[in-house]
Scaffold this active site. Sequence first.
Site, PDB file in Angstrom:
ATOM      1  N   LYS A 149       0.868  -1.180   0.000  1.00  0.00           N
ATOM      2  CA  LYS A 149       0.000   0.000   0.000  1.00  0.00           C
ATOM      3  C   LYS A 149       0.904   1.228   0.000  1.00  0.00           C
ATOM      4  CE  LYS A 149      -4.173  -1.942   1.007  1.00  0.00           C
ATOM      5  NZ  LYS A 149      -5.445  -1.642   0.340  1.00  0.00           N
ATOM      6  N   LYS A 257     -13.290  -7.813  -5.700  1.00  0.00           N
ATOM      7  CA  LYS A 257     -13.599  -8.073  -4.293  1.00  0.00           C
ATOM      8  C   LYS A 257     -15.087  -8.412  -4.216  1.00  0.00           C
ATOM      9  CE  LYS A 257     -10.131  -5.060  -2.153  1.00  0.00           C
ATOM     10  NZ  LYS A 257      -9.531  -4.189  -3.166  1.00  0.00           N
TER      11      LYS A 257
END
Length: 346
Positions: A149, A257
Amino acid sequence: MKATYKKYILNFKRPSGTSRGVLRTKETWFLILQEGEKIGVGECGILRTLSIDDRPDYEEKIQWVCENIHLPLEDLLAQLVEFPSIQFGVEMALKSFEAQDPFQLFPSAFTEGKKGIKINGLIWMGEEAFMLEQIQQKLEQGFSCIKLKIGAIDFEKEIALLQSIRKKYSALEIELRVDANGAFSTKEALQKLKLLSELDLHSIEQPIKQGQITEMAQLCATTPLPIALDEELIGVFSASDKDKLLASILPQYIILKPSLIGGFKGTQEWIDLAEKHKIGWWVTSALESNIGLNAISQYTFMQDSHMPQGLGTGSLYTNNIESPLQIKGETITYNPKENWDINSIL
């Protein structure tokens, strides 16, 4: 058949940094179907501020599902279009209820414990020392694909961090993926992508904020680094709108997702359209408990993708549901000899 639900708070072992802040807990709801000795369990999980169904009437909608569970699945899903995570929970619970084993939704070599799924190692945002510590741990565990990230600390420090990995490991040894979570401005994005591309990265997720279709399309057309859409897919409900989005932007990859895009049905629509447009894809969990992670892993195995998937989130919590899911090296596996401990949710 009786349907009930239970809210459950998952506690992170350590605060986990994202571009939307630091996560300490995660709410989820279990949908439980029962008829005599037979049970089915599904998970409705939202990510606050990210899920399109993060809204005040969320729990009310789960109650509605419990009262109307007798409706055909197609009708239930049609009433839940704006609640993709509840769609997923319903699909999961019904599939679980119908299965011979309520936790083997897609029987396969994976659920038999014969094959696993290659996954990436996830590095959370934080101070440089913390990120380096995580990277070292993942490499020692045997991961050959690492996802970082970025966008939380200074960009130059993040570049230096990536450079330090590349000095030790070539792109053939370690595949590096980065996720900006929309942190770059449209003005600076291309320049940052050029700098990142010099580090032999695999791809970058969502470099700019979602909803900027023209700007994202231009970036995808000119980028020196493959771009993967993530948040961009949230809130796009109909198959025609999904097709239009992919045709407009033509990204190199999309990331799926199921809790954010409408479960198995929504995910399959995106996969079919991505393959139509020759766009790559992989599946990622959205911080579900092991109940949801299990369903996503079993579904993903059936897709026969050879890319590392984002399914390594099961060990994040102190109070996850004990399950047969295990991570061995860079592989998630299912040990059918191990039992599920679901007393805490029944």
